[in-house]
Design an enzyme around this catalytic site. Structure first.
Site, PDB file in Angstrom:
ATOM      1  N   SER A 196       0.830  -1.038  -0.077  1.00  0.00           N
ATOM      2  CA  SER A 196      -0.138  -0.050  -0.083  1.00  0.00           C
ATOM      3  C   SER A 196       0.956   1.268  -0.068  1.00  0.00           C
ATOM      4  O   SER A 196       0.358   2.167  -0.594  1.00  0.00           O
ATOM      5  CB  SER A 196      -0.997   0.030   1.346  1.00  0.00           C
TER       6      SER A 196
ATOM      7  N   GLU B 207      -1.181   9.149  11.757  1.00  0.00           N
ATOM      8  CA  GLU B 207      -2.432   9.472  11.344  1.00  0.00           C
ATOM      9  C   GLU B 207      -3.423   9.185  12.180  1.00  0.00           C
ATOM     10  O   GLU B 207      -3.626   7.822  12.551  1.00  0.00           O
ATOM     11  CB  GLU B 207      -2.736   8.968   9.881  1.00  0.00           C
TER      12      GLU B 207
ATOM     13  N   ALA C  60     -18.259   3.694   7.151  1.00  0.00           N
ATOM     14  CA  ALA C  60     -16.916   3.788   6.569  1.00  0.00           C
ATOM     15  C   ALA C  60     -16.563   2.177   6.143  1.00  0.00           C
ATOM     16  O   ALA C  60     -15.858   2.248   5.010  1.00  0.00           O
ATOM     17  CB  ALA C  60     -15.926   4.533   7.564  1.00  0.00           C
TER      18      ALA C  60
ATOM     19  N   GLU D 101     -17.744  14.092  -0.076  1.00  0.00           N
ATOM     20  CA  GLU D 101     -19.033  14.041  -1.108  1.00  0.00           C
ATOM     21  C   GLU D 101     -19.572  12.598  -0.938  1.00  0.00           C
ATOM     22  O   GLU D 101     -20.789  12.275  -1.185  1.00  0.00           O
ATOM     23  CB  GLU D 101     -18.448  14.101  -2.819  1.00  0.00           C
TER      24      GLU D 101
HETATM   25  P1  0O2 Z   1      -6.330   2.940   3.861  1.00  0.00           P
HETATM   26  O1  0O2 Z   1      -6.564   1.747   3.092  1.00  0.00           O
HETATM   27  O2  0O2 Z   1      -7.475   3.363   4.902  1.00  0.00           O
HETATM   28  O3  0O2 Z   1      -5.126   3.461   4.433  1.00  0.00           O
HETATM   29  P2  0O2 Z   1      -3.462  10.779   1.755  1.00  0.00           P
HETATM   30  O4  0O2 Z   1      -3.738   9.800   2.807  1.00  0.00           O
HETATM   31  O5  0O2 Z   1      -2.978  12.364   2.046  1.00  0.00           O
HETATM   32  O6  0O2 Z   1      -3.111  10.406   0.580  1.00  0.00           O
HETATM   33  P3  0O2 Z   1      -6.124  12.312   1.517  1.00  0.00           P
HETATM   34  O7  0O2 Z   1      -7.488  11.457   0.852  1.00  0.00           O
HETATM   35  O8  0O2 Z   1      -6.101  13.473   1.313  1.00  0.00           O
HETATM   36  O9  0O2 Z   1      -5.011  11.089   0.861  1.00  0.00           O
HETATM   37  O10 0O2 Z   1      -6.364  11.726   2.971  1.00  0.00           O
HETATM   38  P4  0O2 Z   1      -7.296  11.762   4.066  1.00  0.00           P
HETATM   39  O11 0O2 Z   1      -8.638  12.408   3.284  1.00  0.00           O
HETATM   40  O12 0O2 Z   1      -7.160  12.170   5.099  1.00  0.00           O
HETATM   41  O13 0O2 Z   1      -8.006  10.197   3.816  1.00  0.00           O
HETATM   42  C1  0O2 Z   1      -7.031   9.403   4.366  1.00  0.00           C
HETATM   43  C2  0O2 Z   1      -7.680   8.128   4.951  1.00  0.00           C
HETATM   44  O14 0O2 Z   1      -9.187   8.280   5.315  1.00  0.00           O
HETATM   45  C3  0O2 Z   1      -7.796   6.914   3.947  1.00  0.00           C
HETATM   46  O15 0O2 Z   1      -6.818   6.272   3.947  1.00  0.00           O
HETATM   47  C4  0O2 Z   1      -9.014   6.098   4.523  1.00  0.00           C
HETATM   48  O16 0O2 Z   1      -8.626   5.262   5.564  1.00  0.00           O
HETATM   49  C5  0O2 Z   1     -10.150   7.416   5.028  1.00  0.00           C
HETATM   50  N1  0O2 Z   1     -11.080   7.830   4.052  1.00  0.00           N
HETATM   51  C6  0O2 Z   1     -10.926   8.851   3.383  1.00  0.00           C
HETATM   52  N2  0O2 Z   1     -11.983   9.153   2.670  1.00  0.00           N
HETATM   53  C7  0O2 Z   1     -12.622   7.924   2.926  1.00  0.00           C
HETATM   54  C8  0O2 Z   1     -13.995   7.679   2.220  1.00  0.00           C
HETATM   55  O17 0O2 Z   1     -14.565   8.371   1.210  1.00  0.00           O
HETATM   56  N3  0O2 Z   1     -14.497   6.177   2.413  1.00  0.00           N
HETATM   57  C9  0O2 Z   1     -13.789   5.611   3.442  1.00  0.00           C
HETATM   58  N4  0O2 Z   1     -14.442   4.478   3.879  1.00  0.00           N
HETATM   59  N5  0O2 Z   1     -12.675   6.240   4.058  1.00  0.00           N
HETATM   60  C10 0O2 Z   1     -12.183   7.244   3.694  1.00  0.00           C
HETATM   61  P5  0O2 Z   1      -6.437   5.411   2.365  1.00  0.00           P
HETATM   62  O18 0O2 Z   1      -4.859   5.682   2.467  1.00  0.00           O
HETATM   63  O19 0O2 Z   1      -7.225   5.840   1.351  1.00  0.00           O
HETATM   64  O20 0O2 Z   1      -6.651   4.150   2.638  1.00  0.00           O
END
Ligand code: 0O2
Length: 216
Positions: free
Chosen positions: A58, A148, A160, A122
């Protein structure tokens, strides 16, 4: 394995050790806060805590998406969630209290806050995110390490995890009708959270009134 490759693996293992230690530090801080909260307010704001180190697959995928080469330096610099901790609370008000209590600790530095509760995504996603650093003291140096922190209610977490599974199943191309239903569910989750919080406030108030009348 060449010497250079061995050094890379060894360096990466040291980096992981530091991130794992950062998770331990934050976990301990949260346990202490939860215990103190139980002592003072007679209830636990934290339902449970999940923590994880992002898999190397990842991490590499995220770097690629951001357009960076897969080096250890880039991982540390550009992947903010190598160490991730998720705190699940009963009520929305607990989320802000925990975030504040953590932010007030003077060894913790807040790098970024994303409040997806006040401003949901959204998709309907709601959660409070805080990117923090915590110092990790090794034998010959101290390393400010990024963690984080995601804080959300049980209901937000339920939503979620289902949304995450659906996304995974459809490899990102979720049919519009399902996306709309998810947004509807997110609204129900918000309504439920508000109702549960108000119910809890009423119960707390009644308990307090009872206590006061007993001591009067
Ligand atoms: P995983 O598999 O959970 O680790 P960045 O992390 O900076 O590259 P972003 O989108 O700016 O990306 O960060 P953000 O918004 O803080 O989101 C980071 C994490 O929040 C995601 O990690 C998810 O765990 C969660 N998340 C954000 N948006 C959503 C959503 O719409 N639905 C769900 N279920 N979870 C969300 P990763 O790395 O995407 O995935």
């Amino acid at each position: 394995m060449s010497n250079e490759a061995y050094d890379q693996v060894d360096n990466w293992n040291e980096v992981l050790l530091v991130y794992r230690s950062a998770l331990k530090e934050i976990n301990t801080k949260l346990e202490i806060l939860n215990d103190e909260f139980q002592h003072v307010h007679r209830y636990n704001p934290i339902e449970h805590i999940k923590s994880r180190i992002k898999t190397s697959e990842s991490i590499v995928k995220k770097l690629k998406k951001k357009g960076y080469e897969s080096t250890i330096e880039n991982m540390i610099k550009y992947v903010d969630d190598i160490a991730g901790i998720r705190i699940i609370c009963s009520f929305e008000s607990d989320i802000y209290q925990i975030a504040e209590m953590l932010a007030n600790q003077n060894d913790i530095k807040i790098l970024e806050v994303k409040d997806y509760i006040k401003k949901p995504k959204e998709s309907g996603y709601k959660s409070f995110h805080m990117l923090v650093t915590v110092p990790i003291f090794l034998s010959n140096k101290s390393v400010e390490t990024k963690v984080e922190v995601q804080i959300r209610t049980v209901a937000m977490d339920f939503w979620a995890s289902l949304e995450h599974k659906i996304h995974y199943k459809f490899e990102g191309n979720v049919p519009e009708s399902i996306q709309e239903e998810l947004v509807d569910c997110a609204m129900m989750v918000s309504a439920l959270d508000i109702k549960m919080m108000s119910l809890n406030e009423q119960v707390q108030k009644l308990a307090k009134d009872d206590e006061e009348s007993e001591t009067a």
